[in-house]
Design an enzyme around this catalytic site. Structure first.
Site, PDB file in Angstrom:
ATOM      1  N   ARG A  50      21.588 -47.119 -28.462  1.00 24.33           N
ATOM      2  CA  ARG A  50      22.541 -46.210 -27.806  1.00 24.33           C
ATOM      3  C   ARG A  50      23.864 -46.920 -27.536  1.00 24.33           C
ATOM      4  O   ARG A  50      24.937 -46.321 -27.688  1.00 24.33           O
ATOM      5  CB  ARG A  50      21.935 -45.663 -26.504  1.00 24.33           C
ATOM      6  CG  ARG A  50      22.772 -44.554 -25.884  1.00 24.33           C
ATOM      7  CD  ARG A  50      22.060 -43.849 -24.746  1.00 24.33           C
ATOM      8  NE  ARG A  50      21.864 -44.714 -23.586  1.00 24.33           N
ATOM      9  CZ  ARG A  50      21.229 -44.339 -22.468  1.00 24.33           C
ATOM     10  NH1 ARG A  50      20.731 -43.118 -22.370  1.00 24.33           N
ATOM     11  NH2 ARG A  50      21.100 -45.175 -21.464  1.00 24.33           N
ATOM     12  N   LYS A 149      28.295 -43.507 -23.546  1.00 24.62           N
ATOM     13  CA  LYS A 149      28.082 -44.132 -22.232  1.00 24.62           C
ATOM     14  C   LYS A 149      29.238 -45.109 -22.017  1.00 24.62           C
ATOM     15  O   LYS A 149      29.128 -46.309 -22.274  1.00 24.62           O
ATOM     16  CB  LYS A 149      26.716 -44.817 -22.202  1.00 24.62           C
ATOM     17  CG  LYS A 149      26.142 -44.875 -20.815  1.00 24.62           C
ATOM     18  CD  LYS A 149      24.685 -45.207 -20.832  1.00 24.62           C
ATOM     19  CE  LYS A 149      24.264 -45.819 -19.528  1.00 24.62           C
ATOM     20  NZ  LYS A 149      24.592 -45.047 -18.332  1.00 24.62           N
ATOM     21  N   GLU A 182      23.568 -32.192 -15.463  1.00 21.76           N
ATOM     22  CA  GLU A 182      22.799 -33.351 -14.997  1.00 21.76           C
ATOM     23  C   GLU A 182      23.351 -33.794 -13.658  1.00 21.76           C
ATOM     24  O   GLU A 182      24.278 -33.179 -13.121  1.00 21.76           O
ATOM     25  CB  GLU A 182      22.880 -34.489 -16.028  1.00 21.76           C
ATOM     26  CG  GLU A 182      24.283 -34.979 -16.317  1.00 21.76           C
ATOM     27  CD  GLU A 182      24.348 -36.068 -17.393  1.00 21.76           C
ATOM     28  OE1 GLU A 182      23.332 -36.722 -17.663  1.00 21.76           O
ATOM     29  OE2 GLU A 182      25.455 -36.269 -17.940  1.00 21.76           O
TER      30      GLU A 182
HETATM   31  N1  PMP Z   1      22.980 -39.285 -17.071  1.00 23.21           N
HETATM   32  C1  PMP Z   1      23.957 -40.152 -16.769  1.00 23.21           C
HETATM   33  C2  PMP Z   1      25.332 -39.638 -16.590  1.00 23.21           C
HETATM   34  C3  PMP Z   1      23.667 -41.518 -16.634  1.00 23.21           C
HETATM   35  O1  PMP Z   1      24.639 -42.396 -16.346  1.00 23.21           O
HETATM   36  C4  PMP Z   1      22.337 -41.962 -16.787  1.00 23.21           C
HETATM   37  C5  PMP Z   1      21.991 -43.413 -16.579  1.00 23.21           C
HETATM   38  N2  PMP Z   1      22.153 -44.150 -17.753  1.00 23.21           N
HETATM   39  C6  PMP Z   1      21.344 -41.019 -17.110  1.00 23.21           C
HETATM   40  C7  PMP Z   1      21.700 -39.688 -17.238  1.00 23.21           C
HETATM   41  C8  PMP Z   1      19.929 -41.430 -17.325  1.00 23.21           C
HETATM   42  O2  PMP Z   1      19.796 -42.094 -18.565  1.00 23.21           O
HETATM   43  P1  PMP Z   1      18.698 -43.213 -18.815  1.00 23.21           P
HETATM   44  O3  PMP Z   1      17.367 -42.560 -18.581  1.00 23.21           O
HETATM   45  O4  PMP Z   1      18.889 -43.596 -20.236  1.00 23.21           O
HETATM   46  O5  PMP Z   1      18.952 -44.298 -17.857  1.00 23.21           O
END
Ligand code: PMP
Length: 288
Positions: A50, A149, A182
């Site tokens: 990622r 990200k 989210e």
């Molecule tokens: N949404 C956002 C905006 C985030 O920053 C994160 C943390 N990385 C997540 C969802 C959760 O993703 P992950 O399970 O890959 O940590």
């Protein structure tokens, strides 16, 4: 604590980047957050992939290969003698001038911080979280795709500030059209009957790695898992709601905008998923 910075491990107080670094000046960079459990790095390959996808989209060439970066992550944990840790991988555009032009930044900055994990309070998991929907909408994918990200998290921070101002710990962000996306650093799920539902990535959510893991666990536990456009009404009338993220893992949600969710206590499906997740973190992962 020793931090990896541009090819070397340095004492954390000496791990410094320039004020001309475009990661700082413009949020021009990408990052990942990874966990290790009892000497096993959870979903390492997925996080590295990622990171490279985020970098590819912003046309940032990471000066290390994937295998090399994996080695740096492992070494960061070893030199700091960490068995349960949170690892932050950051790649910025590097040092440039005061203009935006990324062509002026010739050398990306790479750093990896491995630190003790700051666990969230137990009561959060036992009693569940109260959430509030905020006015700040999630970035539209057509402007700044949440799949990247990036170091530019102001969208999420503005939503977090709204939640904090209203006396809540976490915010639900809606899309431009009013659908649930989210939270500021976690994905959201609901359970209704045998169905486990979460918003689809195209509405503007990060494809969380914990999200994917929980979807697979849900299938294995006999739930029917789907990505579907969800409204606040769907959340209010769910039997269970929970959040997922690398740092937070699986957090039950018991109240949203003043409405009690289900029984108002963490539900059985959430607890089964938490137990399944805990088991996975003990058995899966890359040893260092
Ligand atoms: N949404 C956002 C905006 C985030 O920053 C994160 C943390 N990385 C997540 C969802 C959760 O993703 P992950 O399970 O890959 O940590």
């Amino acid at each position: 604590m020793n931090v990896y910075l541009n090819g070397k491990f340095v004492e954390h107080a000496k791990a410094m980047v320039s004020v001309f670094d475009h990661g700082l000046l413009y949020g021009d960079g990408v990052f990942e957050g990874i966990r290790s459990y009892d000497g096993l790095i959870f979903k390492l390959r997925e996080h590295i992939d990622r990171l490279f996808e985020s970098a590819h989209t912003i046309m940032l060439k990471i000066p290390l290969g994937k295998a090399q970066l994996i080695e740096v992550v492992k070494r960061s944990l070893r030199v700091n003698r960490l068995h349960n840790a949170y690892i932050r991988l950051v790649v910025t555009r590097g040092v440039g001038d005061l203009g935006l032009d990324p062509r002026k930044c010739t050398k990306p900055t790479v750093f990896v911080i491995a630190d003790k994990i700051q666990l969230y309070p137990r009561r959060l998991y036992e009693r569940g979280l109260s959430l509030i929907t905020v006015a700040t909408q999630r970035n539209v994918p057509e402007a700044l795709n949440p799949q990247i990200k990036s170091l530019n998290y102001l969208n999420n921070i503005l939503a977090k500030i709204e939640a904090i101002n209203a006396g809540y710990e976490e915010a639900i962000m809606l899309s431009h059209s009013g659908y649930v996306t989210e939270c500021t650093g976690e994905n959201i799920f609901l359970v209704k009957g045998r169905r486990l539902m979460t918003p689809p990535p195209y509405i503007g959510v990060l494809r969380g790695i914990t999200r994917r893991t929980v979807m697979e666990l849900g299938e294995r536990q006999g739930l029917s898992v789907c990505e579907e456009l969800l409204t606040r009404h769907d959340l209010f009338n769910a039997e269970e709601v929970f959040l997922t993220g690398t740092a937070a893992e699986i957090v039950p949600v018991v109240r949203i905008d003043g409405r009690l969710i289900g029984s108002g206590r963490p539900g059985p499906a959430t607890k089964r998923l938490q137990a399944g997740f805990r088991q996975l973190t003990k058995t899966e992962g890359v040893r260092y």
